[in-house]
Structures are given as structure tokens and as C-alpha cells.
Write a protein that holds these residues in place. Structure first.
Motif, PDB file in Angstrom:
ATOM      1  N   GLU A 253      47.754  32.855  41.590  1.00 53.79           N
ATOM      2  CA  GLU A 253      47.420  31.997  42.726  1.00 53.79           C
ATOM      3  C   GLU A 253      48.573  31.046  43.052  1.00 53.79           C
ATOM      4  O   GLU A 253      48.863  30.775  44.220  1.00 53.79           O
ATOM      5  CB  GLU A 253      46.148  31.206  42.408  1.00 53.79           C
ATOM      6  CG  GLU A 253      45.446  30.659  43.634  1.00 53.79           C
ATOM      7  CD  GLU A 253      44.641  31.700  44.388  1.00 53.79           C
ATOM      8  OE1 GLU A 253      43.700  31.318  45.093  1.00 53.79           O
ATOM      9  OE2 GLU A 253      44.938  32.913  44.277  1.00 53.79           O
ATOM     10  N   CYS A 296      34.110  31.394  38.893  1.00 52.02           N
ATOM     11  CA  CYS A 296      34.355  31.687  40.309  1.00 52.02           C
ATOM     12  C   CYS A 296      35.381  30.729  40.916  1.00 52.02           C
ATOM     13  O   CYS A 296      36.131  31.110  41.823  1.00 52.02           O
ATOM     14  CB  CYS A 296      33.050  31.624  41.092  1.00 52.02           C
ATOM     15  SG  CYS A 296      31.904  32.975  40.723  1.00 52.02           S
ATOM     16  N   SER A 301      41.218  33.903  44.953  1.00 47.40           N
ATOM     17  CA  SER A 301      40.773  34.368  46.271  1.00 47.40           C
ATOM     18  C   SER A 301      41.933  34.483  47.250  1.00 47.40           C
ATOM     19  O   SER A 301      41.989  35.416  48.059  1.00 47.40           O
ATOM     20  CB  SER A 301      39.705  33.420  46.820  1.00 47.40           C
ATOM     21  OG  SER A 301      40.188  32.088  46.846  1.00 47.40           O
ATOM     22  N   GLN A 302      42.870  33.532  47.212  1.00 42.53           N
ATOM     23  CA  GLN A 302      44.011  33.582  48.125  1.00 42.53           C
ATOM     24  C   GLN A 302      44.878  34.810  47.851  1.00 42.53           C
ATOM     25  O   GLN A 302      45.296  35.514  48.772  1.00 42.53           O
ATOM     26  CB  GLN A 302      44.850  32.299  47.970  1.00 42.53           C
ATOM     27  CG  GLN A 302      46.040  32.222  48.905  1.00 42.53           C
ATOM     28  CD  GLN A 302      46.831  30.937  48.732  1.00 42.53           C
ATOM     29  OE1 GLN A 302      47.568  30.525  49.610  1.00 42.53           O
ATOM     30  NE2 GLN A 302      46.688  30.297  47.578  1.00 42.53           N
ATOM     31  N   ALA A 305      42.967  38.085  48.832  1.00 43.26           N
ATOM     32  CA  ALA A 305      42.907  38.243  50.290  1.00 43.26           C
ATOM     33  C   ALA A 305      44.220  38.790  50.833  1.00 43.26           C
ATOM     34  O   ALA A 305      44.233  39.693  51.685  1.00 43.26           O
ATOM     35  CB  ALA A 305      42.567  36.906  50.938  1.00 43.26           C
ATOM     36  N   LEU A 337      35.808  43.674  45.635  1.00 44.86           N
ATOM     37  CA  LEU A 337      35.649  42.311  46.148  1.00 44.86           C
ATOM     38  C   LEU A 337      34.211  42.078  46.599  1.00 44.86           C
ATOM     39  O   LEU A 337      33.640  41.006  46.361  1.00 44.86           O
ATOM     40  CB  LEU A 337      36.614  42.070  47.310  1.00 44.86           C
ATOM     41  CG  LEU A 337      36.580  40.670  47.923  1.00 44.86           C
ATOM     42  CD1 LEU A 337      36.869  39.603  46.882  1.00 44.86           C
ATOM     43  CD2 LEU A 337      37.565  40.575  49.085  1.00 44.86           C
ATOM     44  N   GLN A 341      31.429  39.281  45.272  1.00 42.57           N
ATOM     45  CA  GLN A 341      30.692  38.379  46.159  1.00 42.57           C
ATOM     46  C   GLN A 341      29.182  38.552  46.008  1.00 42.57           C
ATOM     47  O   GLN A 341      28.433  37.567  46.002  1.00 42.57           O
ATOM     48  CB  GLN A 341      31.128  38.632  47.610  1.00 42.57           C
ATOM     49  CG  GLN A 341      32.577  38.252  47.872  1.00 42.57           C
ATOM     50  CD  GLN A 341      33.069  38.733  49.224  1.00 42.57           C
ATOM     51  OE1 GLN A 341      32.520  39.676  49.798  1.00 42.57           O
ATOM     52  NE2 GLN A 341      34.118  38.101  49.747  1.00 42.57           N
TER      53      GLN A 341
END
Length: 561
Positions: A253, A296, A301-302, A305, A337, A341
Motif C-alpha cells: 500500500e 479489513c 484496497s488501493q 484497485a 475481490l 467484499q
């Protein structure tokens, strides 16, 4: 002598001879005084590491030193030919041909005819180390690499390279391989523990270091990657199963923050492997965890994505090869992914506001989009006849289909927890499709452990739905027959997969299903919100997927959810 005044050389005096009283290698590397106790000095015994002394045979640097810390190791090792041969291939030729070039390079590195101490990797000092390195590079890593991986991913040197200069990184790579070899009765299990202790000690020191050099980061990430796999293979407990992947995620990240967008051609093979591994493990292991909020928050996430965006851009440009990943096989990363979620949403039930329900609907929409755009999710494909002569290719396709079916079951339960249960017609139809797919999956082939997540979901869906059903030796109804066949097949597949992979994930999956199939009363589906004493009360195995404390445990069914 004053150290600030260097002495001038005296040509008439011959060069000083090396001292013979030098202590063991580890104390010399650590620049610590060695008490030279044999066979193991006090320092090495306290640190639980190999203690190796210079011997006449190694004084000239012509052969590897022998280890004295584990005398039973040599007796447990079989011949190199029997070690390299795969259990699923009696001649040992199929796997060798599949990766002949990489294996040849690994064996040249692992068994040099006259190795020199000047060029020997720091982490490979003993004969046991060399044997483990050969086992790791030629056999064990095949169990972690999907058959669809391109040749660049199958060349393991990209991941092992960091360990050639850093002993504890090399030991992190050897730790899971040693554990696998111990389960196969090739070496004592204690050897795997020794490698793990060395790797963990080095990893802790690296994590506490203030240096932030690229080579330090690479070593840190490589060791974390292998130790994460080791936990998957070693521990049957899930409480710490994502520890190392959270550490990797933090570094990824930080790196992603400095990159506007990913270009896959510019990402290293090592970086791609890390991305795949983090995405897979976070998505499939989260369902076992008790407290997922903190986990979580650490999910990259960045980074994910940007990664998926780059994969999508490559597909639109016609570069389909970029989507064939080393860990995930033919299953698209977008599906993993979605699994991540949906797992998070399952812990938010009952939904107290419309936002989470909207997110769940969005997941369902995206799942439908994947079905339309990914050919492997077409249920009409004749998998068995299409890959009759290619077991690994068939397994990769079947795995993708199983993941898709299991995700459909999971999102259906999240969206309608009161109306969708193990006995629902739509669930039984999906279980029937899953049964046909699981029948053609070869559990004795490498990489079988990667289907544990869909097996877990299908096992919950195939749970007996009535107390009487668990007592019947012969089912009376077609739906009972279907569920029984699925449970029997799942048990058979897990046994086959375990005998090849010895993965802790297989054991956790089997343990969770054993609890669910015993039909705890907390899984009872009580109609109308009233508790019933009817012995034929229905049970819902899918409720285990909704458990706040992780799958394998159960919570009372709430009608208002």
C-alpha cells in the motif's frame, strides 16, 4: 598498537597464517565469541540454529560443511531421485518435463560439483540445506504454482533471489518445504521448526530496522510471503493466519501510493506474485477469522484497485496473457475481490441501513457481469471431455467454475438470509452443478488445496436439513441423496488433496465442515420466530457462513435478519 596508525607492510615477513582455533561459522558471522563446545556450541544451542565447524574437508572450500545439529536428518533423507519424483507420477518424468529448464537450473545451483565458500549462498551452509533447497525448488513450489502460470512465473528464481544473500530469507523459503517433506516422512519435523525460528528471528529484526532500502524491503516481503504460506501449511488455527499477509499489504500500500497507475509490463514478477498471494489469501481466509474489522482495515484496497484496473486495461488491449496469474490460475482476480467484499457483508447482518444492502446488490451485479465476460463461467462447457488428456488444465478450469458457483451461493444467502437456506431449490440446483464439477476434479494433482474455499461453501450448502437425515444410512428422497453424495465426495477430495499438499487450509476446512455436519442446535432454522420441539425441524448449514466468530462456529438464526 594505536589503531589510528596503520602499520606499514614488511616485505621480508611472510603473510600471517589463518588461525586454526576459529569457532563455529555462525559465531564468526555474528562476530561473537564461541566457546567451541562440540557438537553444538552454547550460543547456537541457545538460539536453536545450525552449528557448523570448519573441518579439514572444508578448509579448502571444496565441499559443503556437514551439520551436527540434527544427526537424524541424513538418515531420513531418501535418494535425490526419489525425492524429486512426484507422488502422482511413478516415473517422476511428467513434472520434470513440465518445468525442465527451471528444474535444471535449480539443480545446477543446488548441487554444484565443487562449490566454493566464496560463492555459496549464506543460507545454504549444510548438506541438509542443499537437500532442502533442491526439494523446495524442484518439487514443493510446484504445489503452489497454478498450471496456467507463464514460464516467467514458474521460474522461481525471482522469489528465491532475495534469499541468496540473506540467510533468514532463504530459511523462510525452506521452512514450508521442510514441513511438507516432514509430512511425507522424508525428514524430521524438527528441521522445519529450525528453519522457521531462523526466519522469524531475522524477520523481526528487519521489521524493527529503520533502514528502508529496496533490497531490505524485498527481503522482508519475500520472507513474509513464504512464512505466510508456512502458516497455511503448518497451523490448524486461524487466529494468526493473516499476520504475514497484513505485513506485506502494508508495504504494498505504501508503494502503490507513489504510483499513479500500474503498468503490468513494468511490474516485476516478484511484485505480481505478492499481489496475487495477498488477494487470494485475504479473500479466502477472511471467512475463518473471528475479528475481521482490524484485518479489513489493513487490506490493500488501493493497491488491489490499481492492479485490477491494469489487468482490465490489458484485456481491452488484447493482451490476454497478462490475466494468467501464478496463484489464481484462470479465475479472474475480480472474483476474489468480490469474495472478500461478500465475506465482509456477511458479518454486517442484519443490515440496519440500506447502504450495505446496496453494496450486496452491486456485488450480485458484478458477479453477473463476470459470468457474461468470462468464458470459463459458462456452465454449458463440457469440462470432462474438453480436457481429457490434460489434468492440470482441467483442474484450473473446474476450480474457476467452483469458485463462481460458491460465490453465487454466498451472495444469495447474504441478500436473503431468511429465504435462502440449505434446502432451497435454487441452492440444491447449484449444489448439483457443483457435484458434477467436483467429480471431474483430480485431487491428486498439484494445487488442489486452492479449491478449499468453494468446497467449504458447498459443504455448508450440502448440510443435512433435518435431524432424521443424519441418522439415515440410505436417503429416502432425491435431495437427501444429492446432499449425501456431495458430503461423501468432499471428504474423499479433501483426503486426496491433503496427501499431496499437506496444507493446513485443508485441515481447517475439514474441521469446520465436521462441526457443521454434526448439526449444532444453534444452526436450527426456527419457522415463525418460535422455537419448535419437532425432531424434524429444519437446519440450515449456510448459517455457518454468517457467523460473527468465523465459519465452523454457529449463531442462532434471527428471523428479523
Amino acid at each position: 598498537m594505536d589503531p589510528s596508525k596503520p602499520s606499514r607492510p614488511k616485505p621480508s615477513r611472510p603473510p600471517a597464517r589463518l588461525r586454526t582455533k576459529t569457532g563455529c561459522y555462525k559465531c564468526r558471522e555474528r562476530r561473537k565469541k564461541c566457546d567451541e563446545r562440540r557438537p553444538i556450541c552454547s550460543a547456537c544451542e541457545r538460539l536453536h540454529i545450525d552449528c557448523v565447524y570448519r573441518t579439514p574437508s572444508t578448509a579448502s572450500g571444496l565441499s559443503p560443511p556437514a551439520s551436527h545439529s540434527s544427526p537424524a536428518a541424513a538418515a531420513h533423507w531418501q535418494s535425490p531421485e526419489s525425492i524429486v519424483a512426484s507422488p502422482s507420477d511413478e516415473n517422476g518424468n511428467a513434472n520434470a518435463n513440465a518445468n525442465a529448464e527451471a528444474m535444471a537450473m535449480a539443480m545446477v545451483i543446488a548441487t554444484p560439483p565443487r562449490p566454493s565458500l566464496l560463492f555459496r549462498p549464506e543460507g545454504l551452509r549444510t548438506e541438509r540445506d542443499w537437500n532442502m533447497f533442491q526439494y523446495c525448488s524442484t518439487r514443493y513450489l510446484q504445489l503452489l504454482m497454478a498450471p496456467d502460470a507463464t514460464s516467467e512465473f514458474r521460474d522461481v528464481s525471482a522469489v528465491l533471489a532475495a534469499g541468496f544473500e540473506v540467510p533468514w530469507v532463504m530459511h523462510a523459503a525452506l521452512a514450508p518445504a521442510a514441513l511438507h517433506a516432514s509430512h511425507a516422512a522424508l525428514i524430521p519435523k524438527e528441521d522445519a521448526i529450525i528453519y522457521t525460528q531462523s526466519a522469524l528471528q531475522g524477520l523481526r529484526q528487519a521489521a524493527q530496522s529503520s533502514e528502508n532500502q529496496p533490497i531490505s524491503n524485498e527481503s522482508f516481503l519475500a520472507a513474509s510471503l513464504f512464512l505466510g504460506v508456512f502458516e497455511d501449511f503448518y497451523s490448524t488455527l486461524s487466529s494468526q493466519s493473516l499476520t504475514h499477509y497484513r505485513a506485506i499489504a502494508r508495504v504494498l500500500e505504501e508503494q502503490a501510493a507513489d504510483i499513479p497507475r500500474f503498468e503490468l509490463d513494468r511490474l516485476s514478477v516478484f511484485h505480481r506474485t505478492l499481489l496475487d498471494s495477498v488477494l487470494y489469501h485475504f479473500s479466502t481466509r477472511l471467512i475463518f477469522e473471528r475479528d475481521i474489522d482490524d484485518i479489513c482495515q489493513s487490506f490493500p484496497s488501493q493497491t488491489v484497485a490499481k492492479y485490477i484496473e491494469a489487468l482490465d486495461a490489458d484485456r481491452k488491449a488484447g493482451r490476454q496473457h497478462a490475466s494468467i496469474l501464478p496463484v489464481l490460475g484462470k479465475t479472474p482476480p475480480e472474483l476474489f475481490l468480490l469474495i472478500y467484499q461478500i465475506t465482509w457483508l456477511s458479518r454486517q447482518l442484519p443490515f440496519h441501513h440500506g447502504h450495505n444492502y446496496t453494496l450486496a446488490l452491486q456485488c450480485l451485479t458484478e458477479l453477473g457481469h463476470l459470468q457474461d465476460t468470462c468464458s470459463i463461467f459458462n456452465s454449458n462447457d463440457a469440462v470432462a471431455s474438453q480436457f481429457d488428456h490434460d489434468t492440470r488444465a482441467r483442474n484450473s478450469t473446474v476450480a474457476g467454475k467452483l469458485y463462481f458457483l460458491a460465490t453465487r451461493i454466498f451472495i444469495g444467502k447474504v441478500l436473503d438470509p431468511g429465504g435462502v437456506y440449505s434446502g432451497s431449490p435454487e441452492i440444491q440446483k447449484l449444489v448439483e452443478e457443483g457435484l458434477e464439477l467436483l467429480r471431474v476434479f483430480d485431487g491428486s494433482a498439484p494445487c488442489g488445496q486452492f479449491i478449499c474455499w468453494p468446497i467449504l461453501v458447498l459443504g455448508c450448502a450440502a448440510c443435512p436439513i433435518a435431524a432424521a437425515e443424519t441418522k439415515l444410512k440410505l436417503p429416502r428422497a432425491p435431495d437427501q441423496t444429492l446432499r449425501l453424495e456431495m458430503r461423501v465426495l468432499i471428504q474423499s477430495q479433501l483426503v486426496q488433496i491433503w496427501k499431496i499438499s499437506y496444507s493446513g487450509y485443508v485441515r481447517r476446512t475439514a474441521s469446520a465442515l465436521e462441526k457443521i455436519w454434526k448439526l449444532p442446535k444453534l444452526l436450527a432454522k426456527v419457522p415463525g420466530g418460535r422455537r419448535s420441539r419437532d425432531p424434524e425441524v429444519e437446519y440450515d448449514g449456510l448459517m455457518a457462513l454468517m457467523s460473527k466468530t468465523g465459519v465452523g462456529t454457529a449463531l442462532p438464526f434471527q428471523e428479523d435478519g
